[in-house]
Design a protein around this motif. Structure first.
Motif, PDB file in Angstrom:
ATOM      1  N   SER A   3      26.301  45.986  39.460  1.00  0.00           N
ATOM      2  CA  SER A   3      27.568  45.625  39.781  1.00  0.00           C
ATOM      3  C   SER A   3      27.962  45.291  41.127  1.00  0.00           C
ATOM      4  O   SER A   3      29.097  44.900  41.268  1.00  0.00           O
ATOM      5  CB  SER A   3      28.351  46.842  39.578  1.00  0.00           C
ATOM      6  OG  SER A   3      28.117  47.935  40.161  1.00  0.00           O
ATOM      7  N   GLY A  22      31.635  36.769  37.165  1.00  0.00           N
ATOM      8  CA  GLY A  22      32.754  37.216  36.530  1.00  0.00           C
ATOM      9  C   GLY A  22      32.574  38.691  36.826  1.00  0.00           C
ATOM     10  O   GLY A  22      33.334  39.346  36.975  1.00  0.00           O
ATOM     11  N   HIS A  23      31.355  39.356  36.506  1.00  0.00           N
ATOM     12  CA  HIS A  23      31.071  40.688  36.506  1.00  0.00           C
ATOM     13  C   HIS A  23      31.369  41.261  37.893  1.00  0.00           C
ATOM     14  O   HIS A  23      32.212  42.272  38.235  1.00  0.00           O
ATOM     15  CB  HIS A  23      29.659  40.999  36.139  1.00  0.00           C
ATOM     16  CG  HIS A  23      29.236  42.489  35.875  1.00  0.00           C
ATOM     17  ND1 HIS A  23      29.801  43.305  34.887  1.00  0.00           N
ATOM     18  CD2 HIS A  23      28.650  43.241  36.691  1.00  0.00           C
ATOM     19  CE1 HIS A  23      29.330  44.404  35.104  1.00  0.00           C
ATOM     20  NE2 HIS A  23      28.717  44.630  36.221  1.00  0.00           N
ATOM     21  N   THR A  25      33.071  39.858  40.357  1.00  0.00           N
ATOM     22  CA  THR A  25      34.503  39.566  40.731  1.00  0.00           C
ATOM     23  C   THR A  25      35.488  40.539  40.105  1.00  0.00           C
ATOM     24  O   THR A  25      36.132  40.824  40.802  1.00  0.00           O
ATOM     25  CB  THR A  25      34.932  38.015  40.349  1.00  0.00           C
ATOM     26  OG1 THR A  25      33.746  36.988  40.831  1.00  0.00           O
ATOM     27  CG2 THR A  25      36.222  37.918  40.887  1.00  0.00           C
ATOM     28  N   THR A  26      35.281  40.850  39.102  1.00  0.00           N
ATOM     29  CA  THR A  26      36.129  41.793  38.423  1.00  0.00           C
ATOM     30  C   THR A  26      36.037  43.334  39.043  1.00  0.00           C
ATOM     31  O   THR A  26      36.626  44.222  39.043  1.00  0.00           O
ATOM     32  CB  THR A  26      36.055  41.851  36.767  1.00  0.00           C
ATOM     33  OG1 THR A  26      34.719  42.105  36.458  1.00  0.00           O
ATOM     34  CG2 THR A  26      36.804  40.668  36.227  1.00  0.00           C
ATOM     35  N   ARG A  27      34.613  43.545  39.272  1.00  0.00           N
ATOM     36  CA  ARG A  27      34.350  45.084  39.954  1.00  0.00           C
ATOM     37  C   ARG A  27      34.068  44.724  41.353  1.00  0.00           C
ATOM     38  O   ARG A  27      32.889  44.660  41.886  1.00  0.00           O
ATOM     39  CB  ARG A  27      33.189  45.524  39.251  1.00  0.00           C
ATOM     40  CG  ARG A  27      33.628  46.102  37.817  1.00  0.00           C
ATOM     41  CD  ARG A  27      32.160  46.223  37.211  1.00  0.00           C
ATOM     42  NE  ARG A  27      32.115  46.725  35.932  1.00  0.00           N
ATOM     43  CZ  ARG A  27      32.626  46.088  34.769  1.00  0.00           C
ATOM     44  NH1 ARG A  27      32.339  44.456  34.980  1.00  0.00           N
ATOM     45  NH2 ARG A  27      32.705  46.424  33.663  1.00  0.00           N
ATOM     46  N   ASN A  92      45.231  36.507  35.524  1.00  0.00           N
ATOM     47  CA  ASN A  92      45.366  38.090  35.804  1.00  0.00           C
ATOM     48  C   ASN A  92      44.277  38.564  36.818  1.00  0.00           C
ATOM     49  O   ASN A  92      43.637  39.507  36.213  1.00  0.00           O
ATOM     50  CB  ASN A  92      45.651  38.691  34.503  1.00  0.00           C
ATOM     51  CG  ASN A  92      46.369  39.788  34.931  1.00  0.00           C
ATOM     52  OD1 ASN A  92      46.883  39.941  35.857  1.00  0.00           O
ATOM     53  ND2 ASN A  92      46.219  40.646  33.937  1.00  0.00           N
ATOM     54  N   ILE A  93      44.152  38.182  38.102  1.00  0.00           N
ATOM     55  CA  ILE A  93      43.309  38.792  38.881  1.00  0.00           C
ATOM     56  C   ILE A  93      44.254  39.296  40.266  1.00  0.00           C
ATOM     57  O   ILE A  93      45.006  38.831  40.371  1.00  0.00           O
ATOM     58  CB  ILE A  93      42.044  38.265  39.298  1.00  0.00           C
ATOM     59  CG1 ILE A  93      42.492  36.997  39.940  1.00  0.00           C
ATOM     60  CG2 ILE A  93      41.206  37.916  37.797  1.00  0.00           C
ATOM     61  CD1 ILE A  93      41.411  35.790  40.308  1.00  0.00           C
ATOM     62  N   GLN A  97      40.147  40.635  44.100  1.00  0.00           N
ATOM     63  CA  GLN A  97      39.312  39.666  43.229  1.00  0.00           C
ATOM     64  C   GLN A  97      39.383  38.080  43.669  1.00  0.00           C
ATOM     65  O   GLN A  97      38.523  37.616  43.649  1.00  0.00           O
ATOM     66  CB  GLN A  97      39.433  39.840  41.875  1.00  0.00           C
ATOM     67  CG  GLN A  97      39.354  41.382  41.287  1.00  0.00           C
ATOM     68  CD  GLN A  97      40.117  41.898  40.148  1.00  0.00           C
ATOM     69  OE1 GLN A  97      41.338  41.428  39.971  1.00  0.00           O
ATOM     70  NE2 GLN A  97      39.541  42.823  39.526  1.00  0.00           N
ATOM     71  N   SER A  98      40.687  37.829  43.904  1.00  0.00           N
ATOM     72  CA  SER A  98      40.887  36.337  44.077  1.00  0.00           C
ATOM     73  C   SER A  98      40.092  36.063  45.629  1.00  0.00           C
ATOM     74  O   SER A  98      39.393  35.194  45.764  1.00  0.00           O
ATOM     75  CB  SER A  98      42.304  36.167  44.405  1.00  0.00           C
ATOM     76  OG  SER A  98      42.815  36.568  45.061  1.00  0.00           O
ATOM     77  N   LEU A 169      37.283  33.347  33.673  1.00  0.00           N
ATOM     78  CA  LEU A 169      38.472  34.508  33.742  1.00  0.00           C
ATOM     79  C   LEU A 169      39.649  34.012  33.157  1.00  0.00           C
ATOM     80  O   LEU A 169      40.503  34.925  32.763  1.00  0.00           O
ATOM     81  CB  LEU A 169      38.531  34.949  35.333  1.00  0.00           C
ATOM     82  CG  LEU A 169      37.099  35.395  35.818  1.00  0.00           C
ATOM     83  CD1 LEU A 169      37.624  35.482  37.328  1.00  0.00           C
ATOM     84  CD2 LEU A 169      37.063  36.691  35.458  1.00  0.00           C
TER      85      LEU A 169
END
Lengths: 234, 259
Positions: A3, A22-23, A25-27, A92-93, A97-98, A169
């Protein structure tokens, strides 16, 4: 799946594997942020050093500090704007994350710049000294064209990977919209920061300085406008 | 009758048994095994790297590059003789290794951008294999190069010959690199193609940055910075002649002064 981005994931980051990106970025984790910042510092530092090496070792050191600083300050300065634009345009981030997604793209660009720095240094080694009159034209042109080619390639490669991530995303159209909005904001801030931090190549008749005394005078767009007016008045 | 011609009876099953699958290649245990793998099974380089270990293979490759490069460099030096007998081997081998070293980071970055999952060590091993194969081929060309170096007086002709021989070696080396990196799940070869162009340019510029390789000069390294096309143009126009070398101490390249 790990992660957190680590040094060993550099091939994955460069290949733009959107599943893994993506993984990560989201975590958002401290480790991913730290590794991305370190990649920007090392990669862009080497690229900046190669840029200034033709003038003198001092200019190389100064440029090696300034280039990563510009990338990191652009990410930081536009963090709020980019974080707001993403949800407004349908992605929707969150802010972190951005910011991490943009940091990933800057890290990719920085690693490319760093990877090409030995070749640029070899070019510098083969150029006549900057102080010679003939170097002002042919030498400067050769270095400028090479640097522009490497920077353009790094920028395109990094943004293609960022686009893939954004499309994963938020979908195809949203991805394009967010990328365009982010690029516009980063271009505006990044070019002005670069203008303030000039010079990167240096000039033989000017002493090496971290910032010029007139650093805050004028802006990038004024300079481009002036260049155009000179061009057309000829 | 016509039916027979149009629809011939089925052929009897072949008497000869199906060829058995080729036996697996012997494991690489020494530098000679590595050389054989380079020449006979260039596609197996990634496998050799993972089985034997990158460090060990890299050591072998370096030994091959140094050995073959120094011998071929000596052959280059035989054209002019004198100090070129030791200068040319050092410059040729050193230049090749230096070109590889400065192009390694961009090769790694571009292979990763193309989707390859090879580590930096594995890319170094592949690059080492490429340079080793190139120098091996050049070593095999050494007798040809030596015969020409003893029978011609033209610096340009010798330069052209070495360029052609080097190009052949480089072509096979690059082919090994491409095939090897394909084994590391690379999606695109565009970056690798761009890298090849950069590497060729660096190697060509190295021939000018370390000049003279064939002719003679007062200094080990040139005192003037030049682009390789500029320098080659001067060579073709005959700027570097025996007379020029005598008149200009420290000249960047000179014709042979064989006794």
């Amino acid at each position: 799946m790990n992660s957190t981005l680590t040094w060993r994931d550099l091939p994955v980051l460069l290949s733009g594997d959107d599943t893994r990106l993506g993984h990560w970025t989201t975590r958002v984790t401290g480790g991913s942020i730290a590794v991305s910042i370190a990649l920007v510092i090392v990669g862009a530092g080497l690229g900046g050093g190669a840029m200034g090496a033709w003038r003198s070792p001092e200019q190389a050191l100064v440029s090696a500090i300034k280039l990563p600083l510009i990338l990191l300050l652009t990410t930081l300065g536009n963090g709020l704007l980019n974080g707001l634009l993403a949800p407004l345009l349908g992605l929707n981030i969150g802010f972190r994350q951005s910011a991490l997604a943009i940091l990933f793209s800057f890290a990719i660009a920085a690693v490319i710049l760093g990877g090409f720095s030995p070749v640029i240094l070899f070019l510098v080694w083969n150029l006549p000294p900057m102080s010679l009159a003939e170097s002002r034209t042919t030498g400067y042109a050769a270095l400028l064209v090479s640097q522009v080619a490497v920077i353009a390639f790094a920028g395109v490669a990094a943004n293609v990977r960022l686009l893939r991530l954004l499309q994963r995303l938020g979908g195809r159209r949203v991805g394009w919209r967010v990328l365009f909005a982010w690029l516009s904001g980063n271009f505006l801030l990044g070019t002005q920061l670069t203008w303030i931090a000039r010079p990167f190549f240096g000039a033989p008749d000017l002493e090496v300085q971290f910032l010029r005394s007139d650093a805050l005078r004028g802006n990038f767009f004024e300079a481009v406008g002036h260049a155009f007016s000179v061009l057309f008045s000829l | 009758m016509n039916d027979y011609i149009l629809n011939p009876p089925p052929l009897p099953p072949s008497e000869t048994p199906d060829p058995s699958p080729a036996p697996p290649p012997p494991p690489v245990r020494s530098i000679f095994g590595a050389i054989e793998a380079l020449v006979r099974r260039p596609d197996s380089m990634p496998q050799v790297l993972s089985e034997v270990g990158v460090g060990r293979v890299l050591g072998w490759m370096l030994t091959v590059i140094l050995g073959c490069g120094l011998i071929y460099g000596f052959i280059i030096g035989t054209f002019s003789g004198h100090e070129q007998l030791w200068r040319a081997p050092i410059k040729f081998t050193g230049g090749l290794l230096f070109a590889g070293a400065i192009c390694l980071p961009s090769l790694y970055v571009l292979s990763c951008l193309g989707g390859s999952r090879a580590s930096l060590a594995e890319v170094s091993g592949m690059l080492g294999g490429m340079l080793a194969l190139m120098t091996l081929l050049l070593l095999s060309f050494a007798p040809v190069a030596w015969v020409f170096s003893q029978s011609t007086e033209s610096l340009t002709a010798m330069g052209f010959l070495h360029l052609v021989l080097g190009s052949v070696g480089l072509l096979f080396g690059l082919r090994l690199l491409v095939r090897g990196l394909q084994r590391f799940r690379a999606r695109s070869q565009a970056g690798l193609a761009a890298w090849m162009g950069i590497f060729v340019l660096v190697v060509l510029q190295m021939t000018t940055a370390l000049r003279p390789l064939i002719g003679r000069a007062d200094t080990f390294l040139p005192t003037e910075k030049r682009f390789f096309l500029q320098h080659w143009g001067d060579c073709i126009r005959g700027k570097y002649s025996k007379q020029a070398a005598t008149l200009e101490p420290g000249a960047s390249a000179a014709a042979p002064s064989r006794q």
